[in-house]
Design an enzyme around this catalytic site. Structure first.
Site, PDB file in Angstrom:
ATOM      1  N   ASN A  12       0.778  -1.112   0.098  1.00 23.12           N
ATOM      2  CA  ASN A  12      -0.087  -0.128   0.064  1.00 23.12           C
ATOM      3  C   ASN A  12       0.895   1.164  -0.228  1.00 23.12           C
ATOM      4  OD1 ASN A  12      -1.700   2.038   0.575  1.00 23.12           O
ATOM      5  ND2 ASN A  12      -2.017   1.549   2.518  1.00 23.12           N
ATOM      6  N   TRP A  13       1.042   1.924  -0.887  1.00 23.67           N
ATOM      7  CA  TRP A  13       1.992   2.918  -1.273  1.00 23.67           C
ATOM      8  C   TRP A  13       1.396   4.487  -0.582  1.00 23.67           C
ATOM      9  CZ3 TRP A  13       4.852   3.621  -6.248  1.00 23.67           C
ATOM     10  CH2 TRP A  13       5.844   2.790  -6.661  1.00 23.67           C
ATOM     11  N   LYS A  14      -0.039   4.160  -0.230  1.00 25.65           N
ATOM     12  CA  LYS A  14      -0.518   5.444   0.511  1.00 25.65           C
ATOM     13  C   LYS A  14      -0.472   6.718  -0.430  1.00 25.65           C
ATOM     14  CE  LYS A  14       0.123   3.181   4.711  1.00 25.65           C
ATOM     15  NZ  LYS A  14       0.057   3.198   6.210  1.00 25.65           N
ATOM     16  N   HIS A  98      -9.302   1.099   5.378  1.00 28.01           N
ATOM     17  CA  HIS A  98      -7.930   1.445   6.089  1.00 28.01           C
ATOM     18  C   HIS A  98      -8.031   2.310   7.347  1.00 28.01           C
ATOM     19  CE1 HIS A  98      -3.899   2.499   6.700  1.00 28.01           C
ATOM     20  NE2 HIS A  98      -3.530   1.425   6.190  1.00 28.01           N
ATOM     21  N   GLU A 100      -6.425   4.680   8.356  1.00 27.36           N
ATOM     22  CA  GLU A 100      -6.311   6.132   8.030  1.00 27.36           C
ATOM     23  C   GLU A 100      -7.459   6.670   7.151  1.00 27.36           C
ATOM     24  OE1 GLU A 100      -2.744   5.470   5.859  1.00 27.36           O
ATOM     25  OE2 GLU A 100      -1.430   4.952   7.558  1.00 27.36           O
ATOM     26  N   GLU A 168      -4.830  -4.874  11.043  1.00 32.39           N
ATOM     27  CA  GLU A 168      -3.828  -3.948  11.183  1.00 32.39           C
ATOM     28  C   GLU A 168      -4.104  -3.153  12.573  1.00 32.39           C
ATOM     29  OE1 GLU A 168      -1.860  -2.666   7.222  1.00 32.39           O
ATOM     30  OE2 GLU A 168      -3.729  -1.622   7.327  1.00 32.39           O
ATOM     31  N   GLY A 174       3.263   1.973  10.776  1.00 35.38           N
ATOM     32  CA  GLY A 174       4.035   3.224  10.450  1.00 35.38           C
ATOM     33  C   GLY A 174       5.018   3.744  11.719  1.00 35.38           C
ATOM     34  N   SER A 213       3.859  -2.188  10.325  1.00 31.40           N
ATOM     35  CA  SER A 213       5.345  -2.290  10.395  1.00 31.40           C
ATOM     36  C   SER A 213       5.988  -3.514   9.944  1.00 31.40           C
ATOM     37  CB  SER A 213       5.596  -1.960  11.737  1.00 31.40           C
ATOM     38  OG  SER A 213       5.510  -0.528  12.025  1.00 31.40           O
ATOM     39  N   GLY A 234       3.005  -1.042   4.231  1.00 33.60           N
ATOM     40  CA  GLY A 234       3.017  -0.006   3.838  1.00 33.60           C
ATOM     41  C   GLY A 234       4.413   0.746   3.512  1.00 33.60           C
ATOM     42  N   GLY A 235       5.071   1.311   4.339  1.00 39.15           N
ATOM     43  CA  GLY A 235       6.477   1.883   4.311  1.00 39.15           C
ATOM     44  C   GLY A 235       7.529   0.892   3.304  1.00 39.15           C
TER      45      GLY A 235
HETATM   46  P1  PGA Z   1       3.292   0.172   7.559  1.00 38.77           P
HETATM   47  O1  PGA Z   1       1.658   0.441   6.992  1.00 38.77           O
HETATM   48  O2  PGA Z   1       3.419  -1.237   6.854  1.00 38.77           O
HETATM   49  O3  PGA Z   1       4.013   1.374   6.952  1.00 38.77           O
HETATM   50  O4  PGA Z   1       3.269   0.055   8.954  1.00 38.77           O
HETATM   51  C1  PGA Z   1       0.879  -0.736   7.061  1.00 38.77           C
HETATM   52  C2  PGA Z   1      -0.148  -0.197   6.358  1.00 38.77           C
HETATM   53  O5  PGA Z   1      -0.917   0.887   6.510  1.00 38.77           O
HETATM   54  O6  PGA Z   1      -1.075  -0.814   5.517  1.00 38.77           O
END
Ligand code: PGA
Length: 250
Positions: A12-14, A98, A100, A168, A174, A213, A234-235
């Site tokens: 997920n590149w956000k 998600h 966020e 999650e 993150g 993470s 994510g990251g």
């Molecule tokens: P992260 O994000 O790997 O940067 O913790 C995961 C996500 O939000 O899907």
């Protein structure tokens, strides 16, 4: 991991990625042609890059997805994107719910459920995210919160081919923090029980991803936990080498 559930590693590149980021995608595609992965590999870039990446990935096993869609098929919703638009741009998956989105856009379980329904109607597979906040875990409400999210965010018509769940923990996203193996195992077993209660064999077949993470170092431990059928990353999905390192730990 059940034999019948092929793992899925999803990136997920956000709100990250420009045209030049295609260099990372090209690296992934190249690796995919050379090495056989034991999991499906999915990348969810910003919608602006979907068609570009889809064209680059033609003929490869890299799948592409959106990060969110609207709950309605089309209409007067300035700035939103429909599931059909994502499919038209090359997506075969979409993430909904998600944390966020739930936090930044006040998305309720009811909204998430509508999005999941719209995605399925457009022929997209859907990744429905659930997870507790740090406060909810402290107050020992984790399973209650996740139970509610599962019941209310997943449409009744869901099946193992249409739906993936991502657990999650909000506090792990993150942050560099991950739950213990025991905590992940407990929640994933709980989610499996809930899915089987509601969907029977289909619930047994639904993939449950862990997200928060995940990196190439902790992936093999996290992905080996019972009922963890992949990762939502994510990251660490922004760099091909890290993302590949996670997928290759299967
Ligand atoms: P992260 O994000 O790997 O940067 O913790 C995961 C996500 O939000 O899907």
């Amino acid at each position: 991991m059940s034999k019948s559930r092929r793992p899925l590693v999803a990136g997920n590149w956000k709100m990250n990625g420009l045209k030049k980021s295609q260099a990372e995608v090209n690296k992934l595609i190249k690796k995919l042609t050379k090495q056989h992965l034991k999991c499906d590999l999915l990348l969810c870039p910003p919608a602006t890059l979907l068609t570009r990446f889809k064209n680059a990935a033609k003929g490869s096993r890299l799948r592409l997805g959106g990060q969110d869609c609207h709950g309605q098929e089309k209409g007067a919703h300035t700035g939103d994107i429909s599931a059909q638009m994502l499919a038209d741009a090359g997506a075969t998956f979409v993430i909904v719910g998600h944390s966020e989105r739930r936090a930044d856009h006040q998305e309720t379980d009811r909204i998430v459920r509508a999005k999941a329904g719209a995605a399925s109607a457009a022929g997209l597979k859907v990744i429905v995210c659930v997870g507790e906040t740090a406060g909810e875990r402290r107050q020992k409400k984790t399973l209650r919160v996740i139970g509610r999210q599962l019941t209310k965010s997943i449409p009744d018509k869901s099946s193992s081919s249409s739906t993936v769940i991502a657990y999650e923990p909000v506090w792990a996203i993150g942050s560099g923090k991950t739950p213990t193996t025991k905590q992940v195992a407990e929640v994933h077993a709980f989610i499996r029980r809930k899915l089987v209660q509601r969907f029977g064999d289909e619930g047994e077949g639904m993939r449950i991803l862990y997200g928060g993470s995940v990196n190439p170092v902790n992936a093999s431990e996290l992905l080996a936990i019972a009922n963890v059928d992949g990762a939502l990353v994510g990251g660490a999905s922004l760099k091909a080498s890290n993302f590949w390192g996670i997928a290759a730990s299967y």
